[in-house]
Design a protein around this motif. Structure first.
Motif, short mmCIF file in Angstrom:
data_model
loop_
_atom_site.label_atom_id
_atom_site.label_comp_id
_atom_site.label_asym_id
_atom_site.label_seq_id
_atom_site.Cartn_x
_atom_site.Cartn_y
_atom_site.Cartn_z
N ASP A 176 -7.17 111.67 -41.80
CA ASP A 176 -8.17 112.09 -42.77
C ASP A 176 -9.40 112.52 -41.98
O ASP A 176 -10.11 111.70 -41.40
N PHE A 177 -9.66 113.84 -41.93
CA PHE A 177 -10.72 114.36 -41.07
C PHE A 177 -12.10 113.88 -41.50
O PHE A 177 -13.00 113.78 -40.67
N ARG A 178 -12.27 113.56 -42.78
CA ARG A 178 -13.60 113.11 -43.24
C ARG A 178 -13.85 111.64 -42.92
O ARG A 178 -14.98 111.25 -42.66
N ASP A 200 1.74 111.41 -46.48
CA ASP A 200 1.81 112.25 -45.28
C ASP A 200 2.53 113.58 -45.53
O ASP A 200 2.34 114.53 -44.77
N GLU A 204 -6.89 107.10 -51.11
CA GLU A 204 -7.94 108.09 -51.32
C GLU A 204 -8.99 107.60 -52.31
O GLU A 204 -10.19 107.86 -52.14
N GLU A 207 -3.30 116.70 -40.71
CA GLU A 207 -3.80 116.16 -41.97
C GLU A 207 -2.79 115.26 -42.68
O GLU A 207 -3.16 114.51 -43.61
N LYS A 208 -1.55 115.31 -42.27
CA LYS A 208 -0.56 114.41 -42.88
C LYS A 208 -0.76 112.97 -42.42
O LYS A 208 -0.29 112.04 -43.07
N SER A 245 -4.75 121.79 -37.92
CA SER A 245 -5.26 120.96 -39.01
C SER A 245 -4.14 120.60 -39.98
O SER A 245 -4.06 119.47 -40.47
N HIS A 246 -3.28 121.56 -40.26
CA HIS A 246 -2.17 121.31 -41.18
C HIS A 246 -1.22 120.25 -40.62
O HIS A 246 -0.67 119.43 -41.37
#
Length: 538
Positions: free
Chosen positions: A297-299, A430, A413, A293-294, A289-290
């Motif tokens: 965007d998981f959501r 990122d 965001e 995530e750069k 995940s780390h």
């Protein structure tokens, strides 16, 4: 002079007499029926020899019954110097019998003639097979010539040097190292104390738990030579006695064997749950995940049905996987396709083309040069109220409508409008940093949109609570505002030249493993493709 007949027996009879098995006046010498005094022929027929053996048996029986020579017939005795008066039915004066004296020549002749007469030199296999000893030798007689029976194992052990063996000790409830060391390791209290002071982690011995285990070696006197304690499958300590008898402590670091495992799955809920469904443990999911995530965007970027695969390497020691690390990851989604590979040289992730996951970050979010009208200052006096009001950004005086650019790659965001901040944009980059842009006249991007370094994102303005046209610019690290003009920013980390060639050569088998989709485990050193399908989470 001895007149010999049946020499194989006379030697035994005389020796028996000497050793006290019978009186010398009852020495018996068996002869054949046609025997006569004189030296026998070497060509002696075997039949008389067989008869002599039978007579020898009779003579032995007679010896046990102590039958005097005078009671034997002439065919059963031989005339020797100590038995001159022997005749059939005659009397023999026992007082005249003296001990025989057989010189070495006569003894040797008796042995030779007896051997030939017994047939032990003949070619006939049956005769050789029938050859045997005339007398059994008791164990008591053997002990006269030997110190005792030879035990082969004892002889071998006596010649081999002492080799200490590794023994294992498992801690039982109530055990303490001090008592155990004195009872099992031959250590005194002072040695136990010195060892605990030398050991980097004495709790390994002072805070035992039932089931803890260590190994040790003892010398021939039962005193500790070495002891091996492991904190885990990789790390531990070795205690070893030196030449002067002191106990030294060394560190144990086991490298293990590198193994690679490919996991593949499909998004069916949250990314974390989907990743765990493939067989990844919590630590591996956190690292994955780390890494993603750069860019992801998981959501907002993940959708049901998106597929992903991840290649993980770990060290295999005693069947246990240790220190897992993500080597490569591929994500195929409806909103984004992404492939990243770890570079062993700097431990960073790059795209297959060598582009860094942490691209360069520009100091200024615009082109050209504009004056700073208000610096970052946490103790600034507010220009209207006069009170101390921290200024957590940098203000650039610029005409309304001046283009504002993204200083680095990232994702939008937030896009909004606030009574104080006016129109604003928030971008998550990122490298984990965030940037904020306030008092804009017009945003040019939407929430969730992906932006690249240098891309135009807005126009400056004078909205919200502002004393004039300007751009309020903030940089946030770990969600905390920092001075954008002083904060350390990443430089371009893309690979080129020989570094790029080496990286792509190293990445080639990893990319092939990702594309194969064949989940499972393989030993990295073999160079074989991962096999099996036990971890497929699709």
């Amino acid at each position: 002079m001895v007149t010999v007949l049946g020499a194989h027996k006379i030697l035994t009879s005389v020796e028996d007499a000497r050793q006290g098995h019978q009186n010398q006046d009852t020495v018996l010498v068996p002869l054949g029926e046609d025997a006569s005094p004189g030296v026998p022929s070497i060509a002696l027929d075997r039949a008389p020899v067989a008869e002599a053996i039978e007579l020898a048996s009779r003579a032995r029986d007679a010896t046990r019954e102590a039958i005097p020579l005078s009671e034997l017939t002439a065919s059963e005795i031989v005339d020797v110097d100590f038995a001159r008066a022997a005749q059939a039915g005659g009397e023999v004066d026992d007082a005249e019998v003296t001990a025989p004296q057989i010189d070495d020549t006569a003894r040797h002749l008796a042995i030779v003639i007896g051997t030939i007469g017994n047939g032990m030199l003949a070619d006939d296999e049956q005769v050789v097979a029938d050859a045997t000893s005339y007398e059994d030798v008791s164990s008591d007689e053997l002990e006269l010539f030997d110190d005792g029976p030879i035990v082969l194992e004892d002889e071998i052990d006596a010649d081999e040097p002492y080799v200490p063996e590794w023994l294992a000790y498992t801690v039982e409830p109530g055990d303490t190292f001090a008592i155990m060391a004195q009872e099992n390791l031959g250590l005194g209290y002072s040695e136990v104390t010195a060892l605990l002071e030398t050991l980097p982690e004495p709790r390994m011995l002072t805070h035992w738990r039932a089931g803890d285990r260590f190994e040790y070696q003892l010398d021939e006197q039962g005193k500790l030579l070495s002891m091996r304690m492991m904190k885990n499958a990789r790390d531990g300590y070795l205690v070893k006695r030196d030449d002067e008898g002191a106990l030294d402590v060394a560190t144990i670091e086991r490298t293990g064997e590198a193994t690679q495992r490919l996991y593949a799955g499909t998004i069916s809920g949250s990314f974390a749950r989907s990743a765990q469904a493939t067989g990844l443990n919590s630590a591996e999911v956190a690292e994955l995940s780390h890494v993603l995530e750069k860019k992801l965007d998981f959501r907002r970027d993940t959708r049901r049905g998106d597929r992903f695969s991840v290649l993980v390497e770990s060290d295999l020691i005693d069947g246990e996987d240790l220190d897992p690390r993500v080597l490569a990851v591929s994500y195929e989604g409806s909103r984004m396709d992404l492939t990243l590979v770890r570079n062993a040289e700097d431990n960073r992730f790059y795209t297959p083309d060598g582009e860094s996951l942490d691209p360069a970050f520009d100091r200024y979010p615009f082109s050209g040069h504009y004056r700073i009208s208000s610096n970052f200052n946490l103790r600034r006096h507010h220009p209207v109220t006069g009170r101390i009001s921290p200024h957590k950004g940098t203000d650039f005086a610029m005409p309304s409508g001046t283009p504002v650019d993204a200083p680095a790659d990232g994702r939008v965001e937030l896009v909004g409008n606030h009574p104080l901040a006016g129109r604003y944009i928030v971008i998550r980059h990122d490298n984990g940093y965030k940037t904020r842009y306030l008092h804009l006249s017009k945003p040019l991007v939407s929430r969730g949109e992906r932006v690249t370094r240098g891309e135009r994102i807005a126009l400056s303005g004078n909205t919200g609570r502002s004393t004039g046209a300007h751009l309020h610019y903030e940089v946030m690290v770990n969600n905390t505002q920092v001075d954008a003009m002083k904060v350390e920013l990443p430089e371009h980390q893309g690979l080129s030249g020989d570094a790029l060639v080496a990286f792509q050569r190293e990445a080639e088998p990893m990319l092939a493993a990702l594309e194969s989709g064949e989940t499972g485990t393989t030993v990295a050193s073999t160079g074989t493709e991962p096999s099996g399908a036990s971890d497929d989470g699709s």
